[in-house]
Scaffold this motif. Structure first.
Motif, PDB file in Angstrom:
ATOM      1  N   ARG A  77      47.372 -44.451 -23.622  1.00 45.22           N
ATOM      2  CA  ARG A  77      47.812 -44.186 -22.257  1.00 45.22           C
ATOM      3  C   ARG A  77      47.076 -45.102 -21.284  1.00 45.22           C
ATOM      4  N   PRO A  78      47.733 -45.548 -20.214  1.00 49.49           N
ATOM      5  CA  PRO A  78      47.035 -46.370 -19.216  1.00 49.49           C
ATOM      6  C   PRO A  78      45.920 -45.566 -18.554  1.00 49.49           C
ATOM      7  N   GLY A  79      44.770 -46.191 -18.413  1.00 49.93           N
ATOM      8  CA  GLY A  79      43.620 -45.511 -17.848  1.00 49.93           C
ATOM      9  C   GLY A  79      42.727 -44.855 -18.872  1.00 49.93           C
ATOM     10  N   SER A  80      43.148 -44.796 -20.126  1.00 47.65           N
ATOM     11  CA  SER A  80      42.319 -44.202 -21.173  1.00 47.65           C
ATOM     12  C   SER A  80      41.204 -45.168 -21.559  1.00 47.65           C
ATOM     13  N   PRO A  81      40.125 -44.684 -22.184  1.00 48.05           N
ATOM     14  CA  PRO A  81      39.057 -45.602 -22.629  1.00 48.05           C
ATOM     15  C   PRO A  81      39.577 -46.700 -23.557  1.00 48.05           C
ATOM     16  N   TRP A  82      40.498 -46.368 -24.441  1.00 46.47           N
ATOM     17  CA  TRP A  82      41.049 -47.377 -25.359  1.00 46.47           C
ATOM     18  C   TRP A  82      41.780 -48.469 -24.582  1.00 46.47           C
ATOM     19  N   ALA A  83      42.541 -48.075 -23.561  1.00 46.18           N
ATOM     20  CA  ALA A  83      43.268 -49.072 -22.764  1.00 46.18           C
ATOM     21  C   ALA A  83      42.300 -49.948 -21.986  1.00 46.18           C
ATOM     22  N   ARG A  84      41.226 -49.384 -21.473  1.00 45.79           N
ATOM     23  CA  ARG A  84      40.256 -50.200 -20.733  1.00 45.79           C
ATOM     24  C   ARG A  84      39.542 -51.190 -21.654  1.00 45.79           C
ATOM     25  N   TRP A  85      39.302 -50.793 -22.884  1.00 57.82           N
ATOM     26  CA  TRP A  85      38.584 -51.671 -23.798  1.00 57.82           C
ATOM     27  C   TRP A  85      39.494 -52.712 -24.453  1.00 57.82           C
ATOM     28  N   ARG A  86      40.717 -52.329 -24.795  1.00 59.38           N
ATOM     29  CA  ARG A  86      41.553 -53.167 -25.646  1.00 59.38           C
ATOM     30  C   ARG A  86      42.682 -53.876 -24.911  1.00 59.38           C
ATOM     31  N   TYR A  87      43.107 -53.346 -23.729  1.00 57.74           N
ATOM     32  CA  TYR A  87      44.278 -53.913 -23.058  1.00 57.74           C
ATOM     33  C   TYR A  87      43.910 -54.676 -21.793  1.00 57.74           C
ATOM     34  N   ALA A  88      42.622 -54.906 -21.567  1.00 57.79           N
ATOM     35  CA  ALA A  88      42.223 -55.558 -20.317  1.00 57.79           C
ATOM     36  C   ALA A  88      42.796 -56.969 -20.208  1.00 57.79           C
ATOM     37  N   ASP A  89      42.873 -57.685 -21.320  1.00 53.02           N
ATOM     38  CA  ASP A  89      43.389 -59.061 -21.303  1.00 53.02           C
ATOM     39  C   ASP A  89      44.770 -59.160 -21.941  1.00 53.02           C
ATOM     40  N   LYS A  90      45.492 -58.037 -21.985  1.00 59.25           N
ATOM     41  CA  LYS A  90      46.821 -58.032 -22.595  1.00 59.25           C
ATOM     42  C   LYS A  90      47.811 -57.399 -21.616  1.00 59.25           C
ATOM     43  N   PRO A  91      48.307 -58.177 -20.653  1.00 59.50           N
ATOM     44  CA  PRO A  91      49.214 -57.611 -19.631  1.00 59.50           C
ATOM     45  C   PRO A  91      50.483 -57.013 -20.215  1.00 59.50           C
ATOM     46  N   SER A  92      50.976 -57.576 -21.303  1.00 57.86           N
ATOM     47  CA  SER A  92      52.219 -57.056 -21.872  1.00 57.86           C
ATOM     48  C   SER A  92      52.025 -55.627 -22.386  1.00 57.86           C
ATOM     49  N   LYS A  93      50.893 -55.373 -23.025  1.00 64.94           N
ATOM     50  CA  LYS A  93      50.638 -54.020 -23.512  1.00 64.94           C
ATOM     51  C   LYS A  93      50.403 -53.054 -22.351  1.00 64.94           C
ATOM     52  N   GLN A  94      49.742 -53.540 -21.294  1.00 62.88           N
ATOM     53  CA  GLN A  94      49.546 -52.684 -20.123  1.00 62.88           C
ATOM     54  C   GLN A  94      50.886 -52.287 -19.507  1.00 62.88           C
ATOM     55  N   ALA A  95      51.779 -53.268 -19.368  1.00 60.88           N
ATOM     56  CA  ALA A  95      53.091 -52.972 -18.787  1.00 60.88           C
ATOM     57  C   ALA A  95      53.876 -52.015 -19.678  1.00 60.88           C
ATOM     58  N   LYS A  96      53.787 -52.211 -20.983  1.00 62.36           N
ATOM     59  CA  LYS A  96      54.499 -51.327 -21.903  1.00 62.36           C
ATOM     60  C   LYS A  96      53.930 -49.912 -21.861  1.00 62.36           C
ATOM     61  N   ALA A  97      52.598 -49.817 -21.731  1.00 55.70           N
ATOM     62  CA  ALA A  97      51.972 -48.494 -21.645  1.00 55.70           C
ATOM     63  C   ALA A  97      52.407 -47.765 -20.375  1.00 55.70           C
ATOM     64  N   TRP A  98      52.446 -48.488 -19.240  1.00 54.85           N
ATOM     65  CA  TRP A  98      52.898 -47.860 -18.000  1.00 54.85           C
ATOM     66  C   TRP A  98      54.367 -47.461 -18.080  1.00 54.85           C
ATOM     67  N   SER A  99      55.176 -48.281 -18.725  1.00 47.87           N
ATOM     68  CA  SER A  99      56.592 -47.941 -18.869  1.00 47.87           C
ATOM     69  C   SER A  99      56.770 -46.663 -19.677  1.00 47.87           C
ATOM     70  N   ARG A 100      56.036 -46.535 -20.774  1.00 48.84           N
ATOM     71  CA  ARG A 100      56.130 -45.315 -21.579  1.00 48.84           C
ATOM     72  C   ARG A 100      55.574 -44.106 -20.824  1.00 48.84           C
ATOM     73  N   GLU A 101      54.543 -44.347 -20.014  1.00 46.28           N
ATOM     74  CA  GLU A 101      53.970 -43.244 -19.242  1.00 46.28           C
ATOM     75  C   GLU A 101      55.005 -42.668 -18.280  1.00 46.28           C
ATOM     76  N   LYS A 102      55.722 -43.559 -17.594  1.00 45.52           N
ATOM     77  CA  LYS A 102      56.715 -43.085 -16.634  1.00 45.52           C
ATOM     78  C   LYS A 102      57.946 -42.504 -17.320  1.00 45.52           C
ATOM     79  N   ARG A 103      58.286 -43.041 -18.457  1.00 46.72           N
ATOM     80  CA  ARG A 103      59.522 -42.619 -19.112  1.00 46.72           C
ATOM     81  C   ARG A 103      59.362 -41.316 -19.874  1.00 46.72           C
ATOM     82  N   PHE A 104      58.239 -41.161 -20.562  1.00 49.70           N
ATOM     83  CA  PHE A 104      58.060 -39.989 -21.416  1.00 49.70           C
ATOM     84  C   PHE A 104      56.996 -39.022 -20.897  1.00 49.70           C
TER      85      PHE A 104
END
Length: 743
Positions: free
Chosen positions: A205-232
C-alpha cells in the motif's frame, strides 16, 4: 444448531471462550451505546464517572476486571471448575472490551476517543473479535495447528528442521504482508496461509514501510499502488467506516458546538438590526446534530416501551438458557456441570423469586400512584409529568416484571422437563436479577422520597434549571445593548427577498401525538429554509405556550411558490409539559408553583415559600450575566419573533409570589432581600425591573400593615425571611464563644 453447539463448543472445552466472546461483544455494544448517550447529552443517562471532578475513563475499570479475572483463571487452572471458568471468562471479556474500546487513548496517551485517531480502537475491537471467533471455531494460527505432529511421529533432526523452516517461512510471509500495510490480510493469514502468499506477493500500500523502502525510486510501482488503493481499497475503507460509525458513533465531529450569539435551538430570537454585524451561523452539520439531539431528548418515550423490551429480552434469554442448561446437563443423563443445589430447592427458590417480584411490582405501582397524588395536591401539577418520565421508574417496573417472567419460565421448564439436575446458569442469573431488582427498588424509594421532600425536589428543579440556562445561554453577557427594552427591530430582508405584500400563514392543523406545548424550535434550520425560499418567517408562539387547534404558527412574507409548510412544521417539537430541561422559565414556573401552593390557605406554609425563593434567587443570579435586558443582535436575518428578556424572567419568578404574600411578613422580607441581592449583582441596565417591583412591594406593605412595628418588620430585607428583627440591615455585633458554666 444445538447439536453443532454441543459438538463444536461444549465437547471441545470451548465454552469459556464462547462466554468470553459473547460478554466481549455485549460489553462493547453497551459501552459504545453509553458514550453515545453521554455525547448526545441525554438527561436521564447517568453520564461520566467523575468523583471529585476527575474523569475516570472506563479503561481503568477494564484493567481492573482483566487483572482480577486473569489472576483467578490462573489460580484455579488445576481445578475442574467449568462454571467458575465461564464466569471468569465473561468478566475477562467485559474487561477486555472496556480496555480495547479506549485502545487509541492508550496508544496516543491522550483523549482521542471521538477524534479520527479514535478509529484505532474500533479496529482493535474488530481484530480481537475476529481472532477470538476463529479460535472458537477451532481454527488455530501458525504453530498451533498441528505443525509439530510430524515431528512427534518421527523425532529426527531433519523433520524438526523442515518444520521449523516451514514456520519461519510462514512468519516471514506474515511480516512482509504487515510491512506492506495489509493489516487484516496479515492477521487473518496467520490462520489461512494462502492469504499470506497473496498479500506478500502483491504490491504494498502507498505510505506503508515497504513502499517507502522499496518504491522510492520506482515511480511506476508508486502509481500502480495508488491506482489500486483508489480502485479497491477506498471502497472497502468507506464500507468499514460506515460499519464503524453505525456501531460506535461518528468520529471527527466535535461533541460541543462552539458558543455563538444565537444558538441553533433556543427559546426565540429577537431580530437583528440591519446595521449590526452578523455573526456566522453554526456549521450546518453541527447544527443538525444538535437539533436531532434536542429532539430526541425532548420527545419522551412511552412509559411502557422500556418495560416491554426488557420483558421480551429476558423471555428470550430464559428460553436460550433452558437449552444451554440442558446441554450442560448432558443429553445422555451425565451431568457436565455439577451443582450442589437440589432440584426441588431450586424450583422453590425460583417460585419465591417470581412471587416476590410480582408482589414488589404491585407495591411499586401503589407507591408511585400515592406519590403522584401527593405531588399533584401538595406540590404542583407541573412536577408530576416530569417525575413520570424518570428513568428509574421505567427501569424498576421493567426489571421487576422481567425477573418475574424469567423465574416463571425456568421454573416451568423444571416442572415440565423432569430433569434431575438444577439449571445452574439460569438459577444464577435469576438470583442476579433479584439483586439488581433490589438495588433498583432502593433507588426508586429514594426517588419517591424526593417527591415527598420539598427541599430535595426544589434542589432538583433548580439543578435542571441551571442546566437549561447554560444550554440556552452559553455565553456570559459582557456589555449592555443600546436599544430600548421592549423594542423588536425587524430586519431588512436579504438581497433577493420580495416585498412583504405576499403573506401566508402556517397553522396547526394536525395535532401532535406528543402534546401541544411548544418545547423547541430549530432556528438555524428555519433560517436556511427562509434563505433558500427567499422569504421572511415570523414565529408566532413562544417556547412553553400551548398551541390551540388551527392556531397560527408561522407568518411567511415573500414569494410563496417554494414555501413548504411541512418543513417548517418539522422544525418544531411539541410535548405535554414545559419542563425545566426545556428552558429556564419552566424551572422558575415549577418552583413558583411550589411556593404558591405553600402560601395557599389550605397549606399555609411560608417556610416552604422562603425555601423556594432561595432557589429562585440562585437561578436569577445565574441568568443575570447571561441574558440581555433588551433586544440583542442575531444572526437570523430572516427569522423574527420574540424572546424572554431579563424583565420577563424577573416577572415569572417573583410577581405571583408577591401577589400571594399578603399578610406574610416572612415572605415579603425574603422577597425584598431577593430584589436587593439582584440589584447589587446586576449592571445598571438590568435595574429597572427590580426597582419597579421594590416600589410595588413598598406600596403593598403600606397598604397591608398599619402599625409602625409591622411596617418596619415588613420593610426590611432578610435572606432568611424572619431570621432577625432587622434582617440584613441589622447592626453587626461582636461574636462570643460559648463558655461552659463552672460547676
Amino acid at each position: 444448531m444445538s447439536r453443532w453447539f454441543t459438538e463444536t463448543i461444549v465437547d471441545n472445552g470451548r465454552l469459556p471462550l464462547f462466554f468470553l466472546l459473547v460478554s466481549f461483544l455485549l460489553a462493547f455494544l453497551f459501552i459504545r451505546f453509553s458514550v453515545r448517550m453521554i455525547r448526545a447529552e441525554v438527561s436521564w443517562w447517568p453520564g461520566n464517572v467523575t468523583p471529585g471532578g476527575m474523569h475516570i475513563h472506563h479503561v481503568m475499570f477494564g484493567l481492573i476486571m482483566v487483572l482480577i479475572s486473569g489472576f483467578s483463571l490462573v489460580a484455579i487452572a488445576n481445578y475442574h471448575t467449568p462454571v467458575a471458568n465461564c464466569i471468569l471468562a465473561s468478566v475477562f471479556g467485559v474487561g477486555s472490551a472496556l480496555m480495547l474500546d479506549e485502545f487509541a487513548l492508550i496508544l496516543h496517551l491522550r483523549d482521542v476517543y471521538w477524534a479520527e485517531e479514535g478509529r484505532a480502537s474500533i479496529d482493535a475491537v474488530f481484530v480481537a473479535v475476529a481472532i477470538t471467533g476463529l479460535y472458537l471455531l477451532g481454527v488455530h494460527p501458525i504453530g498451533f495447528a498441528g505443525d509439530f505432529d510430524a515431528y512427534q511421529q518421527d523425532r529426527s533432526l531433519v523433520t524438526l528442521a523442515l518444520v521449523l523452516g516451514g514456520l519461519a517461512f510462514q512468519l516471514a510471509l506474515a511480516a512482509v504482508t504487515l510491512l506492506k500495510g495489509k493489516l487484516w490480510t496479515g492477521l487473518v493469514g496467520l490462520f489461512f496461509v494462502p492469504l499470506l502468499i497473496v498479500g506478500a506477493s502483491r504490491l504494498g500500500r502507498p505510505g506503508s514501510p515497504w513502499a517507502r523502502w522499496r518504491y522510492a525510486d520506482k515511480p511506476s510501482k508508486q502509481a500502480k499502488a495508488w491506482s489500486r488503493e483508489k480502485r479497491f481499497r477506498e471502497p472497502m475503507i468507506h464500507a468499514k467506516i460506515v460499519v464503524q460509525e453505525a456501531l460506535s458513533g461518528r468520529f471527527g465531529v466535535p461533541v460541543n458546538i462552539a458558543p455563538v450569539d444565537i444558538a441553533p435551538v433556543q427559546e426565540l430570537p429577537v431580530a437583528a438590526t440591519p446595521q449590526a454585524p452578523k455573526p456566522p451561523l453554526p456549521n450546518r452539520v453541527l447544527a443538525t446534530i444538535r437539533w436531532r439531539s434536542t429532539r430526541r431528548r425532548l420527545r419522551r418515550p412511552p412509559v411502557w416501551r422500556l418495560p416491554t423490551l426488557l420483558v421480551l429480552f429476558f423471555l428470550i434469554l430464559a428460553l436460550v438458557l433452558v437449552v444451554v442448561d440442558a446441554e450442560l446437563a448432558g443429553s445422555d443423563g451425565n451431568v457436565t456441570v455439577d451443582s450442589s443445589l437440589d432440584i426441588g430447592a431450586t424450583a422453590t427458590l425460583l417460585a419465591v423469586i417470581a412471587g416476590g417480584m410480582i408482589t414488589l411490582t404491585g407495591l411499586v405501582f401503589t407507591a408511585i400512584t400515592l406519590a403522584m397524588q401527593f405531588g399533584a395536591s401538595q406540590i404542583s401539577v407541573r412536577v408530576v409529568p416530569m417525575l413520570q418520565q424518570e428513568a428509574i421508574m421505567r427501569w424498576s417496573i421493567g426489571m421487576f416484571l422481567s425477573t418475574f417472567v424469567f423465574a416463571i419460565v425456568i421454573a416451568s421448564d423444571i416442572a415440565l422437563s423432569g430433569q434431575s439436575s438444577s439449571p445452574v446458569l439460569s438459577t444464577s442469573i435469576a438470583i442476579l436479577l433479584s439483586f439488581v431488582s433490589a438495588f433498583l427498588f432502593i433507588g426508586l424509594v429514594a426517588r419517591v422520597g424526593m417527591i415527598l421532600n420539598s427541599s430535595r425536589l426544589l434542589r432538583w428543579l433548580a439543578a435542571q434549571g441551571r442546566t437549561s440556562i447554560v444550554r440556552m445561554y452559553p455565553a456570559v453577557r459582557e456589555s449592555a445593548p443600546t436599544t430600548s427594552a421592549n423594542s423588536a427591530v425587524v430586519p431588512e430582508p436579504d438581497d433577493g427577498a420580495s416585498s412583504p405584500e405576499e403573506t401566508s400563514t402556517v397553522r396547526l392543523t394536525q395535532l401532535s401525538p406528543d402534546g401541544r406545548v411548544l418545547l423547541a424550535v430549530n432556528l438555524a434550520g428555519i433560517q436556511r429554509m427562509a434563505s433558500s425560499w427567499g422569504v421572511t418567517v415570523q414565529l408566532m408562539p413562544t417556547i412553553g405556550e400551548f398551541v390551540a387547534q388551527d392556531a397560527v404558527l408561522f407568518r411567511v412574507e415573500g414569494p410563496q411558490l417554494r414555501v413548504r409548510p411541512h418543513k417548517l412544521m418539522a422544525a418544531l417539537v411539541f410535548g405535554d409539559t414545559h419542563s425545566p430541561t426545556v428552558s429556564p422559565a419552566a424551572s422558575l414556573q415549577a418552583i413558583v408553583d411550589i411556593a404558591l401552593k405553600a402560601l395557599s390557605p389550605a397549606i399555609n406554609d411560608p417556610g416552604r415559600a422562603v425555601q423556594a425563593m432561595d432557589h429562585l434567587e440562585d437561578l436569577l443570579m445565574t441568568l443575570a450575566p447571561r441574558v440581555h435586558a433588551e433586544a440583542e443582535d442575531s444572526a437570523l436575518t430572516r427569522v423574527r419573533g420574540t424572546r424572554r428578556t431579563w424583565g420577563d424572567y424577573v416577572a415569572v419568578a417573583t410577581d405571583e409570589i408577591r401577589h400571594f404574600s399578603r399578610g406574610s411578613t416572612q415572605v415579603q422580607r425574603r422577597l425584598r432581600s431577593l430584589f436587593e441581592t439582584l440589584r447589587a449583582a446586576c449592571p445598571p441596565d438590568q435595574h429597572p425591573p427590580l426597582l419597579a417591583r421594590l416600589s410595588a412591594l413598598d406600596a403593598q406593605v403600606a397598604r397591608e400593615w398599619s402599625g409602625s412595628l409591622d411596617v418596619g418588620l415588613a420593610s426590611v430585607a432578610d435572606p432568611q425571611g424572619l431570621g432577625s428583627e432587622m434582617g440584613a440591615m441589622g447592626r453587626i455585633l461582636p461574636l462570643r464563644l460559648g463558655v461552659e458554666p463552672a460547676e
